[in-house]
Scaffold this active site. Structure first.
Site, PDB file in Angstrom:
ATOM      1  N   SER A 120       0.832  -1.202   0.000  1.00  0.00           N
ATOM      2  CA  SER A 120       0.000   0.000   0.000  1.00  0.00           C
ATOM      3  C   SER A 120       0.863   1.247   0.000  1.00  0.00           C
ATOM      4  O   SER A 120       0.353   2.351  -0.079  1.00  0.00           O
ATOM      5  CB  SER A 120      -0.927   0.002   1.217  1.00  0.00           C
ATOM      6  OG  SER A 120      -0.196  -0.211   2.385  1.00  0.00           O
ATOM      7  N   HIS A 141      -3.520  -4.238  -5.243  1.00  0.00           N
ATOM      8  CA  HIS A 141      -3.764  -3.759  -3.879  1.00  0.00           C
ATOM      9  C   HIS A 141      -5.192  -4.078  -3.450  1.00  0.00           C
ATOM     10  O   HIS A 141      -6.153  -3.493  -3.935  1.00  0.00           O
ATOM     11  CB  HIS A 141      -3.493  -2.241  -3.820  1.00  0.00           C
ATOM     12  CG  HIS A 141      -3.586  -1.666  -2.452  1.00  0.00           C
ATOM     13  ND1 HIS A 141      -3.967  -0.377  -2.190  1.00  0.00           N
ATOM     14  CD2 HIS A 141      -3.350  -2.221  -1.237  1.00  0.00           C
ATOM     15  CE1 HIS A 141      -3.954  -0.164  -0.894  1.00  0.00           C
ATOM     16  NE2 HIS A 141      -3.595  -1.265  -0.294  1.00  0.00           N
ATOM     17  N   GLU A 153      -6.994  -2.095  -6.424  1.00  0.00           N
ATOM     18  CA  GLU A 153      -6.248  -1.096  -7.198  1.00  0.00           C
ATOM     19  C   GLU A 153      -5.184  -1.861  -7.987  1.00  0.00           C
ATOM     20  O   GLU A 153      -4.368  -2.584  -7.391  1.00  0.00           O
ATOM     21  CB  GLU A 153      -5.547  -0.096  -6.268  1.00  0.00           C
ATOM     22  CG  GLU A 153      -6.456   0.988  -5.715  1.00  0.00           C
ATOM     23  CD  GLU A 153      -5.690   1.999  -4.859  1.00  0.00           C
ATOM     24  OE1 GLU A 153      -5.799   3.205  -5.108  1.00  0.00           O
ATOM     25  OE2 GLU A 153      -4.991   1.578  -3.918  1.00  0.00           O
ATOM     26  N   ASN A 191      -4.974   5.333  -0.376  1.00  0.00           N
ATOM     27  CA  ASN A 191      -4.391   5.877   0.850  1.00  0.00           C
ATOM     28  C   ASN A 191      -4.084   7.370   0.748  1.00  0.00           C
ATOM     29  O   ASN A 191      -3.993   8.051   1.761  1.00  0.00           O
ATOM     30  CB  ASN A 191      -3.149   5.075   1.230  1.00  0.00           C
ATOM     31  CG  ASN A 191      -3.571   3.757   1.850  1.00  0.00           C
ATOM     32  OD1 ASN A 191      -4.422   3.725   2.734  1.00  0.00           O
ATOM     33  ND2 ASN A 191      -3.022   2.657   1.364  1.00  0.00           N
TER      34      ASN A 191
HETATM   35  N1  CAA Z   1     -14.449 -12.954   5.739  1.00  0.00           N
HETATM   36  C1  CAA Z   1     -15.649 -13.201   5.221  1.00  0.00           C
HETATM   37  N2  CAA Z   1     -16.756 -12.447   5.484  1.00  0.00           N
HETATM   38  C2  CAA Z   1     -16.603 -11.412   6.336  1.00  0.00           C
HETATM   39  C3  CAA Z   1     -15.361 -11.076   6.908  1.00  0.00           C
HETATM   40  C4  CAA Z   1     -14.248 -11.892   6.573  1.00  0.00           C
HETATM   41  N3  CAA Z   1     -13.012 -11.650   7.039  1.00  0.00           N
HETATM   42  N4  CAA Z   1     -15.521  -9.963   7.677  1.00  0.00           N
HETATM   43  C5  CAA Z   1     -16.822  -9.615   7.593  1.00  0.00           C
HETATM   44  N5  CAA Z   1     -17.465 -10.477   6.764  1.00  0.00           N
HETATM   45  C6  CAA Z   1     -18.851 -10.402   6.308  1.00  0.00           C
HETATM   46  C7  CAA Z   1     -19.865 -10.713   7.365  1.00  0.00           C
HETATM   47  O1  CAA Z   1     -20.144 -12.091   7.417  1.00  0.00           O
HETATM   48  C8  CAA Z   1     -21.068  -9.900   6.900  1.00  0.00           C
HETATM   49  O2  CAA Z   1     -21.745 -10.569   5.851  1.00  0.00           O
HETATM   50  P1  CAA Z   1     -23.279 -10.159   5.425  1.00  0.00           P
HETATM   51  O3  CAA Z   1     -23.249  -8.756   4.912  1.00  0.00           O
HETATM   52  O4  CAA Z   1     -23.626 -11.168   4.360  1.00  0.00           O
HETATM   53  O5  CAA Z   1     -24.096 -10.282   6.663  1.00  0.00           O
HETATM   54  C9  CAA Z   1     -20.449  -8.664   6.302  1.00  0.00           C
HETATM   55  O6  CAA Z   1     -19.097  -9.025   5.974  1.00  0.00           O
HETATM   56  C10 CAA Z   1     -20.447  -7.535   7.273  1.00  0.00           C
HETATM   57  O7  CAA Z   1     -19.764  -7.979   8.475  1.00  0.00           O
HETATM   58  P2  CAA Z   1     -20.344  -7.806   9.938  1.00  0.00           P
HETATM   59  O8  CAA Z   1     -21.851  -7.902   9.942  1.00  0.00           O
HETATM   60  O9  CAA Z   1     -19.589  -8.698  10.851  1.00  0.00           O
HETATM   61  O10 CAA Z   1     -19.895  -6.380  10.381  1.00  0.00           O
HETATM   62  P3  CAA Z   1     -20.161  -4.985   9.724  1.00  0.00           P
HETATM   63  O11 CAA Z   1     -21.496  -4.882   9.084  1.00  0.00           O
HETATM   64  O12 CAA Z   1     -19.807  -4.050  10.821  1.00  0.00           O
HETATM   65  O13 CAA Z   1     -19.068  -4.903   8.565  1.00  0.00           O
HETATM   66  C11 CAA Z   1     -16.936  -4.423   7.712  1.00  0.00           C
HETATM   67  C12 CAA Z   1     -17.706  -5.092   8.820  1.00  0.00           C
HETATM   68  C13 CAA Z   1     -17.194  -5.143   6.392  1.00  0.00           C
HETATM   69  C14 CAA Z   1     -15.461  -4.555   8.076  1.00  0.00           C
HETATM   70  C15 CAA Z   1     -17.407  -2.928   7.593  1.00  0.00           C
HETATM   71  O14 CAA Z   1     -17.373  -2.313   8.844  1.00  0.00           O
HETATM   72  C16 CAA Z   1     -16.580  -2.110   6.633  1.00  0.00           C
HETATM   73  O15 CAA Z   1     -16.759  -2.166   5.434  1.00  0.00           O
HETATM   74  N6  CAA Z   1     -15.620  -1.323   7.197  1.00  0.00           N
HETATM   75  C17 CAA Z   1     -14.687  -0.530   6.409  1.00  0.00           C
HETATM   76  C18 CAA Z   1     -13.542  -1.412   5.989  1.00  0.00           C
HETATM   77  C19 CAA Z   1     -12.538  -0.663   5.179  1.00  0.00           C
HETATM   78  O16 CAA Z   1     -12.604   0.527   4.923  1.00  0.00           O
HETATM   79  N7  CAA Z   1     -11.508  -1.407   4.753  1.00  0.00           N
HETATM   80  C20 CAA Z   1     -10.410  -0.845   4.013  1.00  0.00           C
HETATM   81  C21 CAA Z   1      -9.272  -0.605   4.968  1.00  0.00           C
HETATM   82  S1  CAA Z   1      -7.899   0.140   4.136  1.00  0.00           S
HETATM   83  C22 CAA Z   1      -7.045  -1.189   3.519  1.00  0.00           C
HETATM   84  O17 CAA Z   1      -7.357  -2.338   3.723  1.00  0.00           O
HETATM   85  C23 CAA Z   1      -5.898  -0.909   2.628  1.00  0.00           C
HETATM   86  C24 CAA Z   1      -4.763  -0.133   3.093  1.00  0.00           C
HETATM   87  O18 CAA Z   1      -3.875   0.052   2.284  1.00  0.00           O
HETATM   88  C25 CAA Z   1      -4.596   0.433   4.446  1.00  0.00           C
END
Ligand code: CAA
Length: 284
Positions: A120, A141, A153, A191
C-alpha cells in the site's frame, strides 16, 4: 498466458484474505510463509471466514471444501512458486524484505509468471527494479477484509506491460472484484485520499474538538461511512497508518500529509489498534 496456478507470499491478514478469495474462485494457491505457526493460523482463519460465508449463504459448503482443497501451505518460497503463473506478495512493508522476497520470486517463479505486490505504500517501479522482469511486475492492492471488499487497485509501475495489466485486471474480475487502474504514485488513490481523513480525525482528538466516539459518529451518520475514521484506523493498525502518512509526507513533500503528533505518540506507546487491544478504542 492465462493464470492457472497461483501463490501468495505472506500469511498475515492480507495474505490469508487473498489466498481465501483465489481458492474460492477456483485457483489452486500455495500460501507461503517462513513462519509455520502463522501458516497454520492462516488456514484456521480462512476456514472460519469461509464458514462465515456459508452461514450467510454467500457460498456453499461444497464450495468451501473445494476451496480448502485448492489451498496448500509451505514455508519454502522456491517450492511454492515453482509452477505459479501469478504470485501475489503480501509481506511486511519494509523495503529490504520486499527486495529479498522479489529477488527470490524472480529466481524461482517460471519466466513468464507475473509478480504482483499487495503493497500500500512502496513504489511498484522500485519493486520491479529488484527483478529482471519489470514488465511483469505490478501492484495488486486489496482491501481488508479481502473476502468482503470489492476493490482492487491495479497499479502500473513505470515498466509494467499492458499485457500484464490486462491479465491481472481479468483475474481481479474473476475474483468478483472491481479492478481500478492506478498509476504508481505514493499512496496510490486509496491511501492518498483515506489517510489525510484519518489524520485529520486524530488532530480533532488531539485538539479536543470532540470525543473519539463522537468524531466517528459524525462520519458514520453524517457521511454514511461503515466505520468512523478512528475505528478504521484501529482496524488498519496505527503503525500502518503512520507509516503510510510518512511515505506520503516524504515523497510528496507537502505538509498536508504530516502525521499528527498524537498518532506518533500512540504508536510509540505500542497502542497500535485492534491488534494490540488498544488504539483510539479498547478491544476485549
Ligand atoms: N471474511 C468473510 N466475510 C466477512 C469477513 C471476513 N473476514 N468480515 C466480515 N465479513 C462479512 C460478514 O459475514 C457480513 O456478511 P453479510 O453482509 O452477508 O451479513 C459482512 O461481511 C459484514 O460484516 P459484519 O456484519 O460482521 O460487520 P459490519 O457490518 O460491521 O461490517 C466491515 C464489517 C465489512 C469490516 C465494515 O465495517 C466495513 O466495510 N468497514 C470498512 C472497511 C474498510 O474501509 N476497509 C479498508 C481498509 S484500508 C485497507 O485495507 C488498505 C490499506 O492500504 C490500508
Amino acid at each position: 498466458m492465462s493464470v492457472q496456478h497461483t501463490a501468495v507470499v505472506g500469511a498475515g491478514t492480507m495474505g490469508n484474505g487473498i489466498a481465501h478469495v483465489l481458492a474460492l474462485h477456483g485457483y489452486p494457491v500455495a500460501l507461503i510463509d517462513l513462519d509455520e505457526e502463522l501458516l497454520e493460523d492462516a488456514r484456521t482463519t480462512i476456514e472460519r471466514n469461509l464458514s462465515r460465508q456459508v452461514d450467510k449463504d454467500a457460498t456453499t459448503s461444497d464450495a468451501k471444501e473445494a476451496a480448502l482443497n485448492r489451498l496448500s501451505l509451505t514455508p519454502d518460497t522456491a517450492e511454492g512458486v515453482r509452477s505459479a503463473d501469478l504470485v501475489v506478495e503480501a509481506v511486511p512493508e519494509e523495503q529490504p524484505i520486499k527486495a529479498d522476497v522479489f529477488g527470490t520470486l524472480d529466481a524461482h517463479a517460471p519466466d513468464d509468471a507475473i509478480l504482483a505486490s499487495n503493497t500500500s505504500s512502496i513504489s511498484i517501479t522500485w519493486i520491479a527494479a529488484q527483478t529482471k522482469r519489470p514488465e511483469q511486475v505490478i501492484g495488486m492492492h486489496f482491501f481488508n477484509p479481502v473476502p468482503v471488499m470489492t476493490l482492487v487497485e491495479v497499479v502500473r509501475g513505470q515498466r509494467t506491460s499492458s499485457a500484464t495489466f490486462d491479465i491481472v485486471a481479468e483475474v481481479a474480475e474473476d475474483l468478483d472484484k472491481n479492478p481500478v487502474a492506478v498509476e504508481d504514485y505514493p499512496g496510490f488513490v486509496s491511501n492518498r485520499v483515506l489517510m489525510p481523513m484519518i489524520n485529520e480525525a486524530i488532530f480533532c482528538v488531539m485538539e479536543g474538538v470532540a470525543e473519539p466516539e463522537d468524531i466517528d459518529t459524525v462520519m458514520e451518520m453524517g457521511m454514511n461511512h461503515p466505520m468512523g475514521p478512528l475505528t478504521l484506523a484501529d482496524f488498519i493498525g496505527l503503525d500502518v497508518c503512520l507509516h503510510i502518512l510518512e511515505v506520503l509526507h516524504d515523497e510528496l513533500g507537502d505538509d498536508k500529509y504530516r502525521p499528527c503528533p498524537l498518532l506518533r505518540r500512540k504508536v510509540t506507546a505500542g497502542q497500535l489498534g485492534r491488534k494490540t487491544g488498544e488504539g483510539f478504542f479498547e478491544y476485549g
